[in-house]
Design a protein around this motif. Structure first.
Motif, PDB file in Angstrom:
ATOM      1  N   GLN A  56       0.821  -1.197   0.000  1.00  0.00           N
ATOM      2  CA  GLN A  56       0.000   0.000   0.000  1.00  0.00           C
ATOM      3  C   GLN A  56       0.862   1.257   0.000  1.00  0.00           C
ATOM      4  OE1 GLN A  56      -3.805  -0.056   0.062  1.00  0.00           O
ATOM      5  NE2 GLN A  56      -2.900   1.677  -1.000  1.00  0.00           N
ATOM      6  N   ALA A  57       1.951   1.244   0.762  1.00  0.00           N
ATOM      7  CA  ALA A  57       2.847   2.399   0.824  1.00  0.00           C
ATOM      8  C   ALA A  57       3.491   2.678  -0.529  1.00  0.00           C
ATOM      9  CB  ALA A  57       3.922   2.165   1.883  1.00  0.00           C
ATOM     10  N   SER A  58       3.734   1.628  -1.309  1.00  0.00           N
ATOM     11  CA  SER A  58       4.407   1.789  -2.601  1.00  0.00           C
ATOM     12  C   SER A  58       3.548   2.537  -3.621  1.00  0.00           C
ATOM     13  CB  SER A  58       4.791   0.424  -3.168  1.00  0.00           C
ATOM     14  OG  SER A  58       3.635  -0.324  -3.533  1.00  0.00           O
ATOM     15  N   GLU A  59       2.246   2.634  -3.365  1.00  0.00           N
ATOM     16  CA  GLU A  59       1.346   3.328  -4.291  1.00  0.00           C
ATOM     17  C   GLU A  59       1.330   4.835  -4.069  1.00  0.00           C
ATOM     18  OE1 GLU A  59      -0.230   1.978  -6.819  1.00  0.00           O
ATOM     19  OE2 GLU A  59       0.552  -0.017  -6.321  1.00  0.00           O
ATOM     20  N   TRP A  60       1.923   5.288  -2.953  1.00  0.00           N
ATOM     21  CA  TRP A  60       1.912   6.737  -2.681  1.00  0.00           C
ATOM     22  C   TRP A  60       2.866   7.454  -3.621  1.00  0.00           C
ATOM     23  CZ3 TRP A  60       5.152   9.773   1.205  1.00  0.00           C
ATOM     24  CH2 TRP A  60       4.688  11.086   1.302  1.00  0.00           C
ATOM     25  N   LYS A  61       2.366   8.446  -4.332  1.00  0.00           N
ATOM     26  CA  LYS A  61       3.173   9.184  -5.303  1.00  0.00           C
ATOM     27  C   LYS A  61       3.904  10.362  -4.683  1.00  0.00           C
ATOM     28  CE  LYS A  61       0.366   7.950  -9.334  1.00  0.00           C
ATOM     29  NZ  LYS A  61      -0.382   6.898  -8.667  1.00  0.00           N
ATOM     30  N   GLY A  62       3.659  10.623  -3.410  1.00  0.00           N
ATOM     31  CA  GLY A  62       4.347  11.725  -2.744  1.00  0.00           C
ATOM     32  C   GLY A  62       3.560  13.013  -2.828  1.00  0.00           C
ATOM     33  N   ASP A  63       3.879  13.942  -1.930  1.00  0.00           N
ATOM     34  CA  ASP A  63       3.190  15.229  -1.906  1.00  0.00           C
ATOM     35  C   ASP A  63       3.669  16.171  -3.002  1.00  0.00           C
ATOM     36  OD1 ASP A  63       1.628  14.542   0.282  1.00  0.00           O
ATOM     37  OD2 ASP A  63       3.193  15.123   1.710  1.00  0.00           O
ATOM     38  N   SER A  64       4.812  15.835  -3.620  1.00  0.00           N
ATOM     39  CA  SER A  64       5.338  16.641  -4.726  1.00  0.00           C
ATOM     40  C   SER A  64       5.874  15.708  -5.791  1.00  0.00           C
ATOM     41  CB  SER A  64       6.447  17.571  -4.235  1.00  0.00           C
ATOM     42  OG  SER A  64       7.567  16.830  -3.795  1.00  0.00           O
ATOM     43  N   PRO A  65       5.942  16.147  -7.034  1.00  0.00           N
ATOM     44  CA  PRO A  65       6.406  15.268  -8.122  1.00  0.00           C
ATOM     45  C   PRO A  65       7.813  14.724  -7.904  1.00  0.00           C
ATOM     46  CG  PRO A  65       5.363  17.252  -9.001  1.00  0.00           C
ATOM     47  CD  PRO A  65       5.517  17.469  -7.521  1.00  0.00           C
ATOM     48  N   ASP A  66       8.649  15.489  -7.175  1.00  0.00           N
ATOM     49  CA  ASP A  66      10.035  15.061  -6.979  1.00  0.00           C
ATOM     50  C   ASP A  66      10.221  14.190  -5.748  1.00  0.00           C
ATOM     51  OD1 ASP A  66      10.784  16.535  -9.200  1.00  0.00           O
ATOM     52  OD2 ASP A  66      11.079  18.364  -8.023  1.00  0.00           O
ATOM     53  N   ALA A  67       9.127  14.012  -5.001  1.00  0.00           N
ATOM     54  CA  ALA A  67       9.245  13.230  -3.768  1.00  0.00           C
ATOM     55  C   ALA A  67       9.542  11.774  -4.089  1.00  0.00           C
ATOM     56  CB  ALA A  67       7.953  13.326  -2.954  1.00  0.00           C
ATOM     57  N   ARG A  68      10.504  11.204  -3.416  1.00  0.00           N
ATOM     58  CA  ARG A  68      10.867   9.798  -3.620  1.00  0.00           C
ATOM     59  C   ARG A  68      10.781   9.063  -2.298  1.00  0.00           C
ATOM     60  NH1 ARG A  68      15.947   8.780  -7.411  1.00  0.00           N
ATOM     61  NH2 ARG A  68      14.994   6.714  -7.203  1.00  0.00           N
ATOM     62  N   LYS A  69      10.260   7.867  -2.359  1.00  0.00           N
ATOM     63  CA  LYS A  69      10.034   7.097  -1.137  1.00  0.00           C
ATOM     64  C   LYS A  69      11.144   6.047  -1.003  1.00  0.00           C
ATOM     65  CE  LYS A  69       6.076   5.785  -2.755  1.00  0.00           C
ATOM     66  NZ  LYS A  69       6.169   6.528  -4.007  1.00  0.00           N
ATOM     67  N   LEU A 128     -12.059  -8.448   0.304  1.00  0.00           N
ATOM     68  CA  LEU A 128     -10.714  -7.940   0.059  1.00  0.00           C
ATOM     69  C   LEU A 128     -10.513  -6.644   0.823  1.00  0.00           C
ATOM     70  CD1 LEU A 128     -10.477  -8.491  -3.814  1.00  0.00           C
ATOM     71  CD2 LEU A 128      -9.318  -9.825  -2.050  1.00  0.00           C
ATOM     72  N   ASP A 129      -9.272  -6.338   1.163  1.00  0.00           N
ATOM     73  CA  ASP A 129      -8.995  -5.072   1.826  1.00  0.00           C
ATOM     74  C   ASP A 129      -7.664  -4.518   1.354  1.00  0.00           C
ATOM     75  OD1 ASP A 129      -7.055  -6.579   3.110  1.00  0.00           O
ATOM     76  OD2 ASP A 129      -8.120  -6.698   5.006  1.00  0.00           O
ATOM     77  N   GLY A 130      -7.386  -3.269   1.743  1.00  0.00           N
ATOM     78  CA  GLY A 130      -6.111  -2.649   1.441  1.00  0.00           C
ATOM     79  C   GLY A 130      -5.786  -2.599  -0.043  1.00  0.00           C
ATOM     80  N   TRP A 131      -4.538  -2.832  -0.352  1.00  0.00           N
ATOM     81  CA  TRP A 131      -4.040  -2.768  -1.723  1.00  0.00           C
ATOM     82  C   TRP A 131      -4.826  -3.675  -2.660  1.00  0.00           C
ATOM     83  CZ3 TRP A 131      -1.868  -6.317  -5.065  1.00  0.00           C
ATOM     84  CH2 TRP A 131      -1.117  -5.814  -6.137  1.00  0.00           C
ATOM     85  N   PHE A 132      -5.213  -4.847  -2.190  1.00  0.00           N
ATOM     86  CA  PHE A 132      -5.914  -5.827  -3.021  1.00  0.00           C
ATOM     87  C   PHE A 132      -7.309  -5.325  -3.402  1.00  0.00           C
ATOM     88  CE2 PHE A 132      -2.800  -7.968  -0.429  1.00  0.00           C
ATOM     89  CZ  PHE A 132      -2.129  -8.742  -1.362  1.00  0.00           C
ATOM     90  N   ARG A 133      -7.992  -4.665  -2.485  1.00  0.00           N
ATOM     91  CA  ARG A 133      -9.303  -4.097  -2.789  1.00  0.00           C
ATOM     92  C   ARG A 133      -9.168  -2.983  -3.831  1.00  0.00           C
ATOM     93  NH1 ARG A 133     -12.263  -1.619   2.206  1.00  0.00           N
ATOM     94  NH2 ARG A 133     -12.593  -3.830   2.697  1.00  0.00           N
ATOM     95  N   TYR A 134      -8.161  -2.130  -3.672  1.00  0.00           N
ATOM     96  CA  TYR A 134      -7.982  -1.027  -4.627  1.00  0.00           C
ATOM     97  C   TYR A 134      -7.688  -1.544  -6.028  1.00  0.00           C
ATOM     98  CZ  TYR A 134      -7.915   2.410  -0.826  1.00  0.00           C
ATOM     99  OH  TYR A 134      -8.253   3.202   0.233  1.00  0.00           O
ATOM    100  N   GLY A 172      -0.893  -3.603  12.416  1.00  0.00           N
ATOM    101  CA  GLY A 172      -2.266  -4.064  12.297  1.00  0.00           C
ATOM    102  C   GLY A 172      -3.217  -2.950  11.911  1.00  0.00           C
ATOM    103  N   SER A 173      -3.048  -1.772  12.507  1.00  0.00           N
ATOM    104  CA  SER A 173      -3.965  -0.668  12.213  1.00  0.00           C
ATOM    105  C   SER A 173      -3.767  -0.112  10.813  1.00  0.00           C
ATOM    106  CB  SER A 173      -3.770   0.456  13.239  1.00  0.00           C
ATOM    107  OG  SER A 173      -2.443   0.953  13.183  1.00  0.00           O
ATOM    108  N   GLY A 174      -2.641  -0.433  10.213  1.00  0.00           N
ATOM    109  CA  GLY A 174      -2.388   0.057   8.858  1.00  0.00           C
ATOM    110  C   GLY A 174      -2.577  -0.980   7.789  1.00  0.00           C
ATOM    111  N   SER A 175      -3.157  -2.114   8.146  1.00  0.00           N
ATOM    112  CA  SER A 175      -3.234  -3.233   7.194  1.00  0.00           C
ATOM    113  C   SER A 175      -4.439  -3.188   6.299  1.00  0.00           C
ATOM    114  CB  SER A 175      -3.237  -4.557   7.966  1.00  0.00           C
ATOM    115  OG  SER A 175      -4.387  -4.647   8.768  1.00  0.00           O
ATOM    116  N   SER A 176      -5.443  -2.416   6.658  1.00  0.00           N
ATOM    117  CA  SER A 176      -6.682  -2.435   5.855  1.00  0.00           C
ATOM    118  C   SER A 176      -6.927  -1.120   5.193  1.00  0.00           C
ATOM    119  CB  SER A 176      -7.861  -2.799   6.767  1.00  0.00           C
ATOM    120  OG  SER A 176      -8.035  -1.830   7.772  1.00  0.00           O
TER     121      SER A 176
END
Length: 502
Positions: free
Chosen positions: A46-59, A182-188, A498-502
């Motif tokens: 799920q975290a890997s789908e975040w594009k960042g708050d700016s175009p140059d932001a890299r995770k 389904l939940d989280g990344w899989f639901r999306y 756990g709280s971030g899994s869904s």
């Protein structure tokens, strides 16, 4: 031989049988780290789908292709679940060939049903991961295997198969099934495919906006969950290097030296140690408390497996409180005739450097237990059982239930176990062996009574650090703090994941 010793001998045999039985049963139980790995995988996806708050932001993610890495993890978990199902089916077949033990049969049946349910969930997710890797034919085969079995999950597999079939087949109940199973990344991923096929641009835009918000939160949770142990490991390694360096320079005047010089005056003999350990811990915890608990639940017509999160948390807290009350009562009655005790027994004081010893012990224990656990995982290969509270705490979403678990693990457990193992057992053993030998033996018993084969070596390592800290401070507050920090850190990490899994 006196009647008392005959009774103690009989209880010892019972205790050994019960403990060995529980340890053997844990052999075939899944290790908690396997489930934890999937939660971490989901959070990273799920975290890997975040594009960042700016175009140059890299995770800064640990893998270049999170989907490929997740697919490998899920396929590994899939094979483990299949192996566990075969093991549970084998046990049930054995029960059918002999006079069944109701408790064992029920346990094996519950394990089989749980593993079958897990396997269906894993197969659904493996299929979705395969589609994102361009392996659509393989995904359709994965879901076809689910559809071949009559179960509620088969409907969701049918929905997913329709979304990626050529031509697509959109079932009328597609969206409710996806949201339900389904939940989280899989639901999306499934909803994205559905909305694209339905050409619902507004719903797709809203979904992408929501996913970006969720992905940002997942990234923060993932970073936090990894930062806490990373800081602890780094600090612990630095501390261990300092301690070893000081030991090399200062020798017997170093912090790591002089443990065997710490002694207690032990007024009782080995029979009292034996009595407290066998009656106060094993008999109360393994025989008396389960009988009382099961009879009470039967009278109230309550099945622990059907309890909600708060009720389960309360059940564990009450059970542990009864164990502690019974164990400490036996301890008090056993040593009552020796009161008042010599100095340094069960010593608790706010004076001295107990806080720094407790904190330092926690930091030093962290890298040691991590290294031992990594080796241990290779030995057990996902088996060996785990503390039953951990998966409940990981999957729990109820804040009050988490708080109750915290009271059990971070307050009640350190209080009772430190009084019992470090306050009584360790010093008592110094009557017959050196202080370091007493630390090792008490740590081994501390690890064994947790009744999980996979946790014996890591918990013994933790027990050694607890014993060393208590021996050097002779203040139970130091080891209680270390124990509490360890359990609290574990629960905090589980709560974040756990709280971030869904």
């Amino acid at each position: 031989m006196t009647l008392k010793r005959l009774v103690l001998g009989a209880l010892t045999i019972l205790a050994i049988v019960f403990v060995i039985g529980d340890l053997v049963n844990s052999w075939s139980q899944p290790q908690f780290s396997s489930r934890l790995e999937l939660y971490e995988t989901d959070l990273l996806l799920q975290a890997s789908e975040w594009k960042g708050d700016s175009p140059d932001a890299r995770k800064p993610l640990p893998v270049d292709n999170p989907v490929k890495s997740a697919l490998e993890s899920y396929q590994k978990a899939q094979k483990t679940a299949q192996k566990d199902i075969a093991s549970a089916e084998g046990k049930l077949e054995k029960f059918q060939l002999k006079t069944p033990v109701v408790g064992d049969s029920v346990m094996a049946t519950n394990q089989l049903l749980k593993q079958k349910s897990l396997l269906k969930e894993l197969e659904l997710r493996v299929g979705l991961l395969q589609t994102q890797q361009g392996q659509v034919p393989e995904a359709l085969k994965t879901w076809a295997a689910i559809k071949a079995r009559s179960n509620p999950t088969a409907i969701t597999a049918q929905v997913l198969s329709g979304l990626w079939s050529q031509p697509p087949l959109l079932l009328p109940n597609a969206e409710p099934q996806i949201n339900k199973n389904l939940d989280g990344w899989f639901r999306y991923r499934a909803l994205t495919q559905l909305y694209q096929l339905q050409q619902r641009s507004d719903a797709l835009d809203q979904l992408q906006t929501t996913e970006q918000q969720t992905s940002k939160q997942a990234f923060i949770r993932w970073a936090t969950a990894n930062a806490i142990p990373a800081i602890a490991v780094f600090s612990g390694v630095v501390l261990l290097i300092f301690l070893l360096g000081q030991w090399a320079v200062k020798g017997e005047h170093a912090l790591l030296s002089g443990t065997n010089g710490v002694k207690w005056s032990v007024p009782w003999n080995g029979e009292i140690i034996w009595q407290v350990l066998v009656v106060g811990f094993f008999f109360v915890g393994q025989i008396l408390l389960p009988i009382v608990s099961q009879s009470t639940l039967a009278t109230l017509k309550v099945n622990p497996a059907t309890l909600g999160e708060r009720a389960k948390a309360t059940y564990y807290l009450v059970t542990y409180a009864l164990l502690a009350a019974g164990g400490l009562s036996v301890l008090y009655l056993s040593i009552k005739s020796f009161l008042p005790l010599p100095d340094k027994w069960f010593h608790i004081t706010l004076k001295g450097k107990w806080f720094w010893w407790g904190l330092g012990g926690y930091l030093a224990a962290f890298p040691l237990v991590i290294v031992v656990s990594l080796v241990n995982q290779q030995i057990w290969q996902g088996g060996g059982g785990s503390n039953p509270i951990l998966p409940i705490a990981l999957e729990g979403k109820d804040s009050l239930a988490i708080l109750i678990f915290f009271v059990t693990a971070a307050i009640a457990a350190p209080f009772f176990e430190e009084i019992f193992f470090r306050g009584f057992l360790l010093p008592s053993l110094t009557r017959y062996c050196s202080t370091w030998q007493a630390i090792l033996l008490s740590s081994f018993l501390f690890a064994v009574v947790h009744l999980s084969l996979s946790e014996v070596i890591p918990l013994m390592t933790l027990g050694i650090v607890l014993g060393f800290v208590y021996t050097r401070t002779q203040n139970l507050l130091a080891s209680m703090l270390l124990h509490s920090l360890w359990n609290s850190g574990t629960l905090l990490s589980l709560f974040i994941l756990g709280s971030g899994s869904s």
